[in-house]
Design a protein around this motif. Sequence first.
Motif, PDB file in Angstrom:
ATOM      1  N   ASN A   1     -20.658  17.878 -16.464  1.00 13.89           N
ATOM      2  CA  ASN A   1     -19.721  16.943 -16.104  1.00 13.89           C
ATOM      3  C   ASN A   1     -19.140  17.369 -15.671  1.00 13.89           C
TER       4      ASN A   1
ATOM      5  N   GLU B   1     -15.772  16.957 -14.912  1.00 14.11           N
ATOM      6  CA  GLU B   1     -14.786  17.795 -15.062  1.00 14.11           C
ATOM      7  C   GLU B   1     -14.410  18.809 -15.150  1.00 14.11           C
ATOM      8  N   LEU B   2     -16.175  19.593 -14.788  1.00 10.19           N
ATOM      9  CA  LEU B   2     -16.770  21.343 -14.902  1.00 10.19           C
ATOM     10  C   LEU B   2     -16.606  21.542 -16.385  1.00 10.19           C
ATOM     11  N   ARG B   3     -16.210  21.372 -17.134  1.00 12.03           N
ATOM     12  CA  ARG B   3     -16.763  21.751 -18.583  1.00 12.03           C
ATOM     13  C   ARG B   3     -17.748  21.355 -18.683  1.00 12.03           C
ATOM     14  N   ASN B   4     -18.086  22.819 -20.582  1.00  9.72           N
ATOM     15  CA  ASN B   4     -19.454  23.244 -20.450  1.00  9.72           C
ATOM     16  C   ASN B   4     -20.127  21.874 -20.889  1.00  9.72           C
ATOM     17  N   VAL B   5     -21.373  21.570 -20.896  1.00  8.80           N
ATOM     18  CA  VAL B   5     -21.745  20.292 -21.362  1.00  8.80           C
ATOM     19  C   VAL B   5     -22.733  20.708 -23.506  1.00  8.80           C
TER      20      VAL B   5
ATOM     21  N   ASP C   1     -22.393  27.259 -24.235  1.00  2.95           N
ATOM     22  CA  ASP C   1     -21.869  27.936 -22.606  1.00  2.95           C
ATOM     23  C   ASP C   1     -22.352  27.384 -21.432  1.00  2.95           C
TER      24      ASP C   1
ATOM     25  N   LYS D   1     -22.948  24.885 -18.156  1.00  4.22           N
ATOM     26  CA  LYS D   1     -22.749  24.058 -17.408  1.00  4.22           C
ATOM     27  C   LYS D   1     -22.916  22.901 -16.632  1.00  4.22           C
ATOM     28  N   CYS D   2     -24.154  23.129 -17.543  1.00  3.39           N
ATOM     29  CA  CYS D   2     -25.223  21.453 -17.071  1.00  3.39           C
ATOM     30  C   CYS D   2     -26.763  22.078 -18.071  1.00  3.39           C
TER      31      CYS D   2
ATOM     32  N   ASN E   1     -18.115  11.256 -18.909  1.00  3.38           N
ATOM     33  CA  ASN E   1     -17.805  11.622 -17.943  1.00  3.38           C
ATOM     34  C   ASN E   1     -19.306  12.490 -17.054  1.00  3.38           C
TER      35      ASN E   1
END
Length: 822
Positions: free
Chosen positions: A589, A591-595, A598, A600-601, A568
Motif C-alpha cells: 500500500n 499509504e504504508l497501511r497494512n495490506v 499485520d 505491510k506487503c 492505493n
Amino acid sequence: MGNRGMEELIPLVNRLQDALGSVGQNCSLHLPQIAVVGGQSAGKSSVLENFVGRDFLPRGSGIVTRRPLILQLLSANTEYGEFFHCKGKKFTDFTEICKEIEAETRRVTGSNKGISPVPISLRIYSPHVLNLTLVDLPGITKVPVGDQPADIEYQIRDMIMQFICKENCLILAVTPANTDLANSDALKLAKDVDPQGQRTIGVITKLDLMDEGTDARQILENRLLPLRRGYIGVVNRSQKDIDGKKDIKAALLAEKNFFLSHPAYKHMAENMGTPYLQRTLNQQLTNHIRDTLPAFRSHLQSQLLALNKEAEEYRQYSPDDPARRTKIMLQSVQRLAVDFEKLIEGSGDKVDTVNLSGGARINRIFHERFPYELVKIESDESKLRREINYAIRNIHGVRTGLFTPDMAFEAIVKKQMSRLKGPCIQFVEMVSQELINTVSQCISELSSFPKLQNETERIVTTEIREQESKCRDQVLLLIDIQLAYINTKHEDFIGFTNAQQTYNQSNKKTVAGTAGNHVIRKGWLTISNIGIMKGGAKEYWFILSAESLSWFKDDEEKEKKYMLPLDNLKLRDVEKGFMSSKFVFAIFNTELRNVYKDYKCLELACDSQEELDSWKASLLQAGVYPERVTVDGQGNGAPENFTDPQLERQVETIRNLVESYMSIIYKTIKDLMPKTVMHLMINNVKEFISSELLAQLYALGECSALMDESPEQQRHREEVLRQHAALKEALNVIGKFSTSTCTTPLPPPVDSSWIQPPSPTLPKKSPTSGRPTVRGHAPSAPRVPTHNASPSTDGLHQLARQHHRAPPSVPRRQPPAIPNVK
C-alpha cells in the motif's frame, strides 16, 4: 528328459541371445533365464562350478562377483568355453576362463571393490552339463568394504532387482543351512517381486556345516517355511577342499554319500544333490521357456513392426548418390519451412503441452511483456508534477507568467515519448531472440547432417538479424514521427478547456470505473511471507477483478479467505531465493497501511516466469502499477511544495493535458509495434525460409559436402538395420520351432507369509535353535527323471493325469491356514 522338443528349448533361447546380443540395450527383450540370488559366501559360485564340474569362477574374501555373469551351459561332445566379448576364441583351459572373468571385471569396475550392472556373457560346452542359462549375481552385502561406496547394499539390491523383476526370469534363492532361513535376504527379495511364488526355487547349501544334533529335514521336506516349488539341498566343497584342490567329481560323490548316509536325509537322497538340482532347473527352465514363448514372440513381432518402415528406408539409402543427396536437401528445407510456419502460426499436430513455444511466446511478448515495460517507464505523480513545475518556471524565466505556457506541455510530452525508445527496442530484440530460438528448434531436425544444419542456422540467423536492424530503424522512425508533430486536435485529446476542469484522479480509478468489477484473472498463488508460527507459506486460489484481489481455500470458490481492495496498491519485484524454485512478486500500500492482517506487503509466488509475467500484466490491467524508484540526478532533492496558487493551477492543467495525450500515444504504440514487427520481421523471415534459403544453400557451391552424414546418424542407421535383422532372425528361429510339447504343471500355491517381517504373536525360530514350529505339509518340488530312465506304466498314467489337469488359479486361491502343532 525323454522329450527331444523340450530339450531344444534352452538352446533355442541361447540362439536368440546370440541373435539379439548384437543390438545391445536398444532391443528391450527379456529372454527366459535363471538368476542366482543369495548373500555373500552363500555358496552360489560353488553350485555353478558343481554344475560344470570345473573350477572356473574367481575366489576370494569379500565381494568377488562384481558384475553379473550370464552363464550358458550347453551339452556337447567337447569341453570348452567362449566369451561374448571374445567371439571366436575358445578357452579349453578353465583357469584361463577364470583369469578372463577377473580381467573383464577389472576393465569395467576397476581394481577396487566397485560393482557394475554390465554383464559378462560366458558359454560353456561340455558333455557333463545339461542345457541351462543362469545369471550369477553379486552377493548381497550389508557393510561397505575398502573403496566401496557407502550405498553398496542398495546398489547390489537394485542390480538384482533389474534381473529378478522380469517375468521371464526364474529365481534361484540360495541360503546357507547354518543361518536362520526366516532372515534370508534372497527369499525376501524373491517374495517382493514374486509374491505368488511361481518363479522361486529354494536351494539350501552347507548342510554339512550345521551344528551337531540339528538338521534341515523339515525345510527340505517343504514343511517349515514352505515354497511353492520347494527346496533342494546341496553340499559344496569347503574352503579347505578348494584350497586342497579337491576334484569336483570327488566332491559330487561325497555329496551323494552324505545324503545317503545321513539319517535325516537318506529317505529323500534321490531328490537332493547337485545332479538333481541341475535336472530340476533344466526341466523348470524348459517349462518356463515353453510357457513364455508365445508372449515373447508377440513382443518380437511388435518391435519388428515398429522398425519396418525406418529399416526399409535405410536399406534403400545410398549415402554417396548425388541425386539422393539433392533430394534430401530439398525435402529438408521444405520441411523446415513448414515446421517454422506451424510453430509461428500455430498447428494442431505435435502440440507442446509442457511449455510455450514459437508464436505463443511471441504473443506473450506482444500482449504481456511489452505493455508491462511501457507502464514501468511512466513517471510517478510527484516526479511528473516536479518536471512540469520546472518546465513552466524555466519558460517564464525572470518574468512572472500570467498564462499557462503550451511550450511546457510540448516539452514534457516529447520527453515522455523519447522514453518509449528503450522499451520498443527491447521489444524488437525479444521477438528477434524468440525467432532465433524457434529456428533452432526446427533446425534440430537436421542433426543427421551437421554441415547442413550449421549453414542453415547461420544463414537464417543472419537474415533475422538483418530484419531486426530494419525493424529497429522503422520503430525509431515511428517514434520520431510522433515527436515531429504534437497533434492537439486529436479527437481523443481533452483540450485546454477540459484540462482546467478535470480534477486529479488516479489511472486506476478511471479504469475500474469504466470497466466495471469484472473478473480479470484466476489462478493458484502461494502467499510466501507468512511466518511458520502463523501457518507458513500456503497456496490459495486467487481471483483478480477490476476492484479487488480475493483468495479462496480452493478452486471451488466456496470458502473465501480474504478480499483486498486495489485502492492505493502498487507492485514490487522480489528477488528469487537461493534455494527457492518459485517466482515472487509483492503487493503493498502506497499509504504504508497494512495490506493483509499485520503485514505491510503481501509476497505472492508462482511456479514459472510465464505465470509471473501474466499476473503482472493482469494487475496492470486492473490498475495496480509497479513501484518506481525516483532518483533526481540534478540534486534537486524532494519535490517543492507549491506556494503560488497560480503556478499550482498551471501545473495541474499541464499534467492533465500530458496524461491525455500520452494515453493516445501509448494506445498507438501498443497497436503499431506488434504490426510493425509482424510485417518487417516475422513475415519476412517466413518468406525467406520458404523461397530464398534453398537458393542461398546452393550458392555455397558445396551441396554434396553439406549432405555428409554425422557419425551418430551412421551409427543409428547401422543400429536400426542390425536390430531389424536380429529381430527377423529371432522370429525365424522361433518360427522353425514347435511348442506342441508336454510340460510339468506348476505346483499349487503354499502359505509363504513367513517371509514377511516376524509378528510378536507368531515368533519364528531357526532350525538350529530349539524345537521349530512345524507348518502344514506343502507339495515338494516335482521329481524329474534322468535321461536314461524309462518311464514306468504308473508314471505314464500319472503324467497323463497331470497333463489333463486344469492349472490352478493362483490369484484367486487363498493360501492354506497354518495348523497348530503341539
